[in-house]
Design a protein around this motif. Structure first.
Motif, PDB file in Angstrom:
ATOM      1  N   ASN A   1       0.778  -1.386  -0.125  1.00 14.21           N
ATOM      2  CA  ASN A   1       0.074   0.015  -0.001  1.00 14.21           C
ATOM      3  C   ASN A   1       0.899   1.209  -0.074  1.00 14.21           C
ATOM      4  O   ASN A   1       0.457   2.352   0.580  1.00 14.21           O
ATOM      5  CB  ASN A   1      -0.862   0.033   1.248  1.00 14.21           C
ATOM      6  CG  ASN A   1      -2.098   0.940   0.924  1.00 14.21           C
ATOM      7  OD1 ASN A   1      -2.903   0.744  -0.067  1.00 14.21           O
ATOM      8  ND2 ASN A   1      -2.276   1.836   1.989  1.00 14.21           N
TER       9      ASN A   1
ATOM     10  N   GLU B   1       2.566   6.513   1.659  1.00  6.90           N
ATOM     11  CA  GLU B   1       1.304   5.565   1.814  1.00  6.90           C
ATOM     12  C   GLU B   1       0.449   5.852   0.903  1.00  6.90           C
ATOM     13  O   GLU B   1      -0.061   7.113   0.676  1.00  6.90           O
ATOM     14  CB  GLU B   1       1.056   5.362   3.251  1.00  6.90           C
ATOM     15  CG  GLU B   1      -0.043   4.523   3.521  1.00  6.90           C
ATOM     16  CD  GLU B   1      -0.386   4.652   5.075  1.00  6.90           C
ATOM     17  OE1 GLU B   1      -1.129   3.603   5.402  1.00  6.90           O
ATOM     18  OE2 GLU B   1      -0.054   5.585   5.802  1.00  6.90           O
TER      19      GLU B   1
ATOM     20  N   THR C   1      -2.890   6.567   0.880  1.00  8.14           N
ATOM     21  CA  THR C   1      -3.943   6.963   1.520  1.00  8.14           C
ATOM     22  C   THR C   1      -4.378   8.473   1.202  1.00  8.14           C
ATOM     23  O   THR C   1      -3.421   9.216   0.946  1.00  8.14           O
ATOM     24  CB  THR C   1      -3.894   6.664   3.133  1.00  8.14           C
ATOM     25  OG1 THR C   1      -2.996   7.584   3.503  1.00  8.14           O
ATOM     26  CG2 THR C   1      -3.536   5.372   3.418  1.00  8.14           C
TER      27      THR C   1
END
Length: 606
Positions: free
Chosen positions: A264, A293, A295
């Motif tokens: 990820n 990351e 996100t």
């Protein structure tokens, strides 16, 4: 402007040569603007960040000896051959947008000067009778703008249609069924030969001014050409990927993100599409994302200080986040905010009195969660100045637009409503009336005086607009001697521009300071849950205290409709209690803090 003279050549150069000329001249000749007209053998020209398999019919190109190359500028994929003129323009203007508009207007005027009704359209197209004959792409290099545009003069349009395989979704979004319908040749509208037109363009743009390249120049150009012709440049920009995200943004174009992930974390990322590239996308946008990351929070954090519109025209960070992660997930409302709005007898009576006197209330227009409780206790915050606000704040549900003229009978109706409700404490607010010379100040004064005349025992609290910071108008309203005068900060400094449409953070502080200077008890409030940080909340408290204001309300922001700002977080009752403790320790004399608290909630208790 000087025309670039190239040495005599035995055979036609391929596309990378001319792009190498552009790049070399931009780096080594900063003293002027430069222009060049050229043609290439049949070639498909990819934009800087386009996937070959999405844009090109590779089998057709191989079968018909059509080259496939890539350019460093953005924009869409095009087909060119000896019937298609390419123009290069190297500008001293560092603003690529400005250089683009200047150049494309000159090219349109050039066609018009030979009797062709050409028109500049959209982002980068020149049209004749609503069909495209030219497009342009550009990028910045060495603080200069490099532009190139392609002019379909006598192109083999059958090869153009068969060599390019653009996205059907893109065609449908423009209401067009095929590539062939979009384009035409200039030769359909003039008898001028292609070589004569190229010479005419040179004369019109440069007159007799020339830049004659030397052998040393040609050696430098050859080194750049080798890089641009290499498989690593043409095909190396076609990344392997594990995730593909695609979205079309109005005014930007269709973007396709190709992302390689491991645990990820972003290993590699590329943005494909027909967008306009303005800056260094590799180093300014894509490189910082590697190792981050995958996100929403991590990507937003790494790019929060990067203005993406300087890299891709019209592109915003919120749009990148929308592309990569979809719409921001809805934050579920917690149990402590699920309230009972069931109507009681006294609630209906209050509503009936307000309706009888044709009164507007912030309780209704603002969708206040406490309206049932307040109406049951026969209290309400009355809103004057009409029901249409001249501002359009992204947190407020009050109607926005062009308001009607002030109702001269409204002050009397307000006073009569207060008398009918038997209020011992009345709160008055208003819509913003930026359409009026005094922003509604005289109407405020008239209303307060009428309330005081009919209700001499009723204490009056005001929640005033900022009157555009005009101190004399604030003083006029304060001269009526209200019990309390409030003006809300609404949010912290950083979020003010995105939350409030016209109001300014510092201007609101000045309003509070002016209230206290008039000897009136000042009051303010702001919302939590819009994305503010703990430190910003404390900073806002400190800023308020410096104005002399000692009364504060803190409440939870609740999104009125899907068109308003989303809730970033729901603050717990325990957090609200902690902020009340902190505010009192800082020096506030009266603090009401809780999820359902609004400016006038339990106002009479202070």
């Amino acid at each position: 402007m000087k025309y670039i003279l190239l040495p005599k050549q035995d055979k036609p150069h391929q596309l990378p040569f001319y792009f190498a000329v552009e790049e070399y001249v931009a780096h080594h000749y900063p003293d002027d603007d430069y222009f060049l007209a050229w043609r290439v053998p049949p070639t498909v020209m990819l934009g800087r960040n386009q996937l070959i398999e999405n844009e090109v019919n590779v089998d057709h190109c191989k079968a018909h000896s059509i080259d496939i190359f890539r350019r460093k500028s953005g924009g869409g994929c095009i087909y060119a051959d000896e019937g298609c003129i390419q123009f290069s323009y190297i500008s001293r203007l560092s603003n690529a947008n400005e250089a683009f508009v200047q150049y494309m207007n000159r090219m349109t005027n050039l066609l018009q000067s030979i009797g062709i009704d050409a028109q500049l359209s959209g982002r980068n197209d020149i049209l004749i009778n609503d069909t495209k004959v030219s497009g342009c792409a550009f990028y910045q290099l060495n603080n200069r703008s490099v532009l190139h545009n392609s002019l379909l003069f006598n192109t083999q349009l059958s090869h153009l249609s068969n060599a390019l395989t653009p996205s059907l979704a893109k065609l449908k979004s423009k209401g067009i069924d095929s590539v062939r319908q979009r384009v035409t040749n200039v030769s359909q509208y003039t008898d001028i030969e292609i070589t004569d037109f190229m010479r005419y363009a040179q004369q019109q743009f440069c007159h007799s001014e020339v830049l004659e390249l030397t052998e040393e120049d040609m050696q430098g150009i050859e080194r750049i050409e080798q890089e641009l012709a290499s498989d690593s440049f043409v095909y190396g920009k076609n990344p392997k990927y594990s995730i593909v995200k695609k979205h079309r943004f109005e005014g930007v174009g269709t973007l396709e993100a190709h992302i390689e992930l491991k645990n990820n974390t972003i290993v590699n990322i590329n943005l494909m599409g027909d967008y306009f590239l303005l800056g260094d996308i590799d180093n300014a946008l894509l490189k910082p994302l590697k190792g981050v990351e995958f996100t929403r929070e991590a990507v937003e954090n790494i790019l929060e200080n990067t203005d993406l519109s300087t890299i891709i025209r019209g592109f915003q960070l919120s749009q990148l986040l929308r592309l990569l992660f979809g719409r921001k997930p809805h934050v579920m409302k917690p149990e402590w905010l699920k309230i009972d709005l069931t109507s009681k007898k006294s609630t209906g009576e209050t509503a009936g009195i307000l309706s009888k006197h044709h009164m507007n209330t912030i309780c209704t227009s603002g969708l206040c969660p406490n309206r049932a409780e307040c109406w049951m206790a026969r209290t309400a915050t009355l809103m004057i100045g009409g029901d249409i606000c001249t501002r359009k704040c992204r947190f407020c549900n009050t109607l926005s637009g062009r308001p009607r003229a002030l109702d001269s009978n409204e002050p009397t109706r307000v006073a009569e409503s207060i008398k009918a409700l038997g209020l011992r404490y009345a709160v008055i607010t208003s819509v913003d009336r930026d359409d009026l010379d005094d922003y509604g100040a005289a109407h405020w004064v008239q209303t307060i005086k009428e309330i005081q005349r009919l209700n001499p025992e009723t204490k009056v609290e005001l929640l005033i607009p900022d009157f555009m910071g005009k101190a004399e108008l604030i003083r006029q309203v304060m001269a009526t001697k209200p019990h309390v005068a409030g003006h809300n900060m609404e949010t912290v400094r950083r979020l003010t521009p995105s939350v409030r449409s016209v109001a300014r953070y510092d201007r609101s502080l000045e309003v509070l300071h002016e209230i206290t200077k008039c000897g009136i008890t000042a009051k303010t409030g702001f919302m939590l849950g819009l994305g503010e940080t703990h430190e910003e909340i404390l900073e806002t408290m400190d800023d308020i205290l410096k104005t002399g204001c000692k009364r504060l309300t803190l409440g939870q922001y609740l999104q009125p409709t899907a068109h308003h700002l989303p809730v970033s977080a729901y603050i717990t009752p325990e957090q609200f209690a902690n902020y009340k403790r902190i505010a009192l320790e800082k020096g506030f004399k009266h603090v009401v803090s809780g999820p359902l608290v609004r400016s006038s909630y339990h106002a009479a208790e202070g």
